[in-house]
Scaffold this active site. Structure first.
Site, short mmCIF file in Angstrom:
data_model
loop_
_atom_site.label_atom_id
_atom_site.label_comp_id
_atom_site.label_asym_id
_atom_site.label_seq_id
_atom_site.Cartn_x
_atom_site.Cartn_y
_atom_site.Cartn_z
N SER A 44 0.90 -1.28 0.01
CA SER A 44 0.09 0.02 0.02
C SER A 44 0.83 1.35 -0.06
O SER A 44 1.94 0.98 0.39
CB SER A 44 -0.77 0.33 1.29
OG SER A 44 -1.36 1.24 1.46
N TYR B 96 -1.72 -1.26 10.35
CA TYR B 96 -2.00 -1.55 8.97
C TYR B 96 -0.65 -1.09 8.29
O TYR B 96 -0.22 -1.84 7.47
CB TYR B 96 -3.23 -0.95 8.56
CG TYR B 96 -3.36 -1.10 7.05
CD1 TYR B 96 -3.52 -2.50 6.78
CD2 TYR B 96 -3.23 -0.07 6.21
CE1 TYR B 96 -3.89 -2.48 5.39
CE2 TYR B 96 -3.43 -0.14 5.06
CZ TYR B 96 -3.65 -1.35 4.60
OH TYR B 96 -3.99 -1.62 3.03
N1 LIG Z 1 -8.65 -0.32 -1.06
C1 LIG Z 1 -7.77 0.34 -0.81
O1 LIG Z 1 -7.83 1.53 -0.78
C2 LIG Z 1 -6.44 -0.23 -0.57
C3 LIG Z 1 -5.16 0.46 -0.58
C4 LIG Z 1 -3.98 -0.05 -0.41
C5 LIG Z 1 -4.03 -1.53 -0.12
N2 LIG Z 1 -4.95 -2.20 -0.25
C6 LIG Z 1 -4.92 -3.76 0.11
O2 LIG Z 1 -5.45 -4.49 -0.99
C7 LIG Z 1 -5.89 -5.68 -0.80
C8 LIG Z 1 -7.13 -6.24 -1.18
O3 LIG Z 1 -8.18 -5.44 -0.28
P1 LIG Z 1 -9.46 -4.59 -1.02
O4 LIG Z 1 -9.15 -3.02 -1.10
O5 LIG Z 1 -9.78 -5.22 -2.15
O6 LIG Z 1 -10.63 -4.87 0.18
P2 LIG Z 1 -11.89 -5.73 0.31
O7 LIG Z 1 -12.72 -5.45 -0.90
O8 LIG Z 1 -12.31 -5.48 1.53
O9 LIG Z 1 -11.05 -7.18 0.09
C9 LIG Z 1 -10.32 -7.88 1.03
C10 LIG Z 1 -10.31 -9.42 0.65
O10 LIG Z 1 -9.65 -10.19 1.56
C11 LIG Z 1 -10.48 -11.19 2.15
N3 LIG Z 1 -10.26 -11.54 3.30
C12 LIG Z 1 -10.32 -10.54 4.59
N4 LIG Z 1 -10.06 -11.25 5.56
C13 LIG Z 1 -9.74 -12.62 5.14
C14 LIG Z 1 -9.54 -13.72 5.96
N5 LIG Z 1 -9.43 -13.77 7.16
N6 LIG Z 1 -9.22 -15.15 5.32
C15 LIG Z 1 -9.28 -14.96 3.79
N7 LIG Z 1 -9.66 -13.94 3.16
C16 LIG Z 1 -9.82 -12.75 3.82
C17 LIG Z 1 -11.81 -10.63 1.85
O11 LIG Z 1 -12.79 -11.71 1.67
P3 LIG Z 1 -13.66 -12.47 2.81
O12 LIG Z 1 -14.20 -11.31 3.66
O13 LIG Z 1 -14.70 -13.33 1.79
O14 LIG Z 1 -13.11 -13.60 3.52
C18 LIG Z 1 -11.76 -10.17 0.39
O15 LIG Z 1 -11.64 -10.90 -0.64
C19 LIG Z 1 -5.56 -5.98 1.03
O16 LIG Z 1 -4.19 -6.24 1.11
C20 LIG Z 1 -5.52 -4.28 1.22
O17 LIG Z 1 -4.79 -4.00 2.49
C21 LIG Z 1 -6.17 -1.64 -0.46
#
Ligand SMILES: NC(=O)c1ccc[n+]([C@@H]2O[C@H](COP(=O)([O-])OP(=O)(O)OC[C@H]3O[C@@H](n4cnc5c(N)ncnc54)[C@H](OP(=O)(O)O)[C@@H]3O)[C@@H](O)[C@H]2O)c1
Length: 259
Positions: free
Chosen positions: A138, A151
């Site tokens: 990130s 985080y």
């Molecule tokens: N969105 C942003 O602004 C942003 C910015 C920088 C980095 N990121 C990173 O991008 C990555 C993806 O996040 P996203 O933004 O796409 O958010 P998201 O829509 O909340 O997706 C998170 C994913 O992780 C899964 N997950 C969460 N806890 C889990 C667990 N205990 N076991 C297995 N799977 C789990 C969730 O699925 P289930 O709930 O079905 O388990 C979901 O598929 C993360 O690493 C996040 O830190 C996001």
């Protein structure tokens, strides 16, 4: 046909990795807790692109979770050509005010699970002399973030770990990439329990990058054999470069005011 394993494939950036990798004719192993969403996405991608998909509904923070997934993949006789360590979450608020259990679970998922999956799949990729690992960090990984202290620290770990692996493996045929998105459309802010007022401010004041852009920039960077990519445009580039120009105490005080 190549096979990619995507963690956190049930929503947001992970689901988009699944879509774009399916369009590039990769078979997919999709992992998350929401098995119904994985099944639905898998069925849709199979019929649209004529690929094979395997859904594994698993809480990755559960004991033995990674070993269980690894065994299932071995049992299916699958070779993983691309590992996308995407599953992760954040949490908003002062460390001392937030549930400690959630912080520890975040470290388990964002750091330990990512290291374990990498440790299980990388040696075989090296042996074959080909493969790829994409770890989602990130822009928060480039500096301390008050109210997202744990985080940001997990994402700094992911960034440093991944870049070091990139250097260790750059002559092995295995490509390693750290992806550093800024604020991106997904369920992230909901899972991190951002206050509603702040989410509204984000939507009005801060442009969220589409997960399509994040993933296509990531896949391009992987092809170009880069160690990292900051996705989503100029503002994110500006933020990650701040620690090079602003003293750390001043920077962290300013970030505390912003959050
Ligand atoms: N969105 C942003 O602004 C942003 C910015 C920088 C980095 N990121 C990173 O991008 C990555 C993806 O996040 P996203 O933004 O796409 O958010 P998201 O829509 O909340 O997706 C998170 C994913 O992780 C899964 N997950 C969460 N806890 C889990 C667990 N205990 N076991 C297995 N799977 C789990 C969730 O699925 P289930 O709930 O079905 O388990 C979901 O598929 C993360 O690493 C996040 O830190 C996001």
């Amino acid at each position: 046909m190549k096979t990619a394993l995507v963690t956190g494939a049930s929503s947001g950036i992970g689901a988009e990795f699944a879509r774009q990798l399916a369009a590039k004719k990769n078979n997919l192993v999709l992992v998350a807790r929401s098995g119904d969403k994985l099944q639905e996405l898998g069925r849709q991608l199979q019929s649209e692109h004529g690929i094979q998909t395997y859904a594994i509904a698993q809480d990755l923070t559960a004991p033995q979770a990674v070993a269980t997934i690894f065994e299932k993949i071995q049992y299916q006789g699958l070779t993983i050509d691309l590992l996308v360590n995407n599953a992760g979450f954040g949490d908003y608020g002062k460390f001392s005010d937030r549930p400690l259990e959630k912080q520890l679970s975040m470290i388990q998922l964002n750091v330990n699970v990512l290291v374990e999956l990498t440790g299980l799949f990388l040696p075989a990729m090296k042996q074959r002399g080909e493969g790829g690992i994409i770890n989602i960090s990130s822009i928060a990984g480039f500096q301390p973030f008050p109210k997202m202290s744990v985080y940001a620290a997990t994402k700094a770990f992911v960034l440093n770990f991944t870049e070091a692996l990139w250097a260790e493996n750059k002559d092995t045929g295995v490509q390693i990439l750290a992806v550093c998105p800024g604020p991106t459309e997904s369920q992230f802010f909901k899972a991190a329990e951002f206050p509603v007022s702040m989410m509204a401010k984000n939507q009005n004041g801060m442009k969220l990058t589409s997960n399509k852009v994040v993933v296509s920039e990531a896949l391009q960077a992987l092809e170009k054999k880069q160690p990292n990519v900051v996705t989503g445009g100029f503002l994110n580039q500006f933020i990650v470069n701040l620690p090079r120009f602003v003293p750390r105490d001043l920077l962290v005080r300013q970030l505390a005011k912003m959050f």
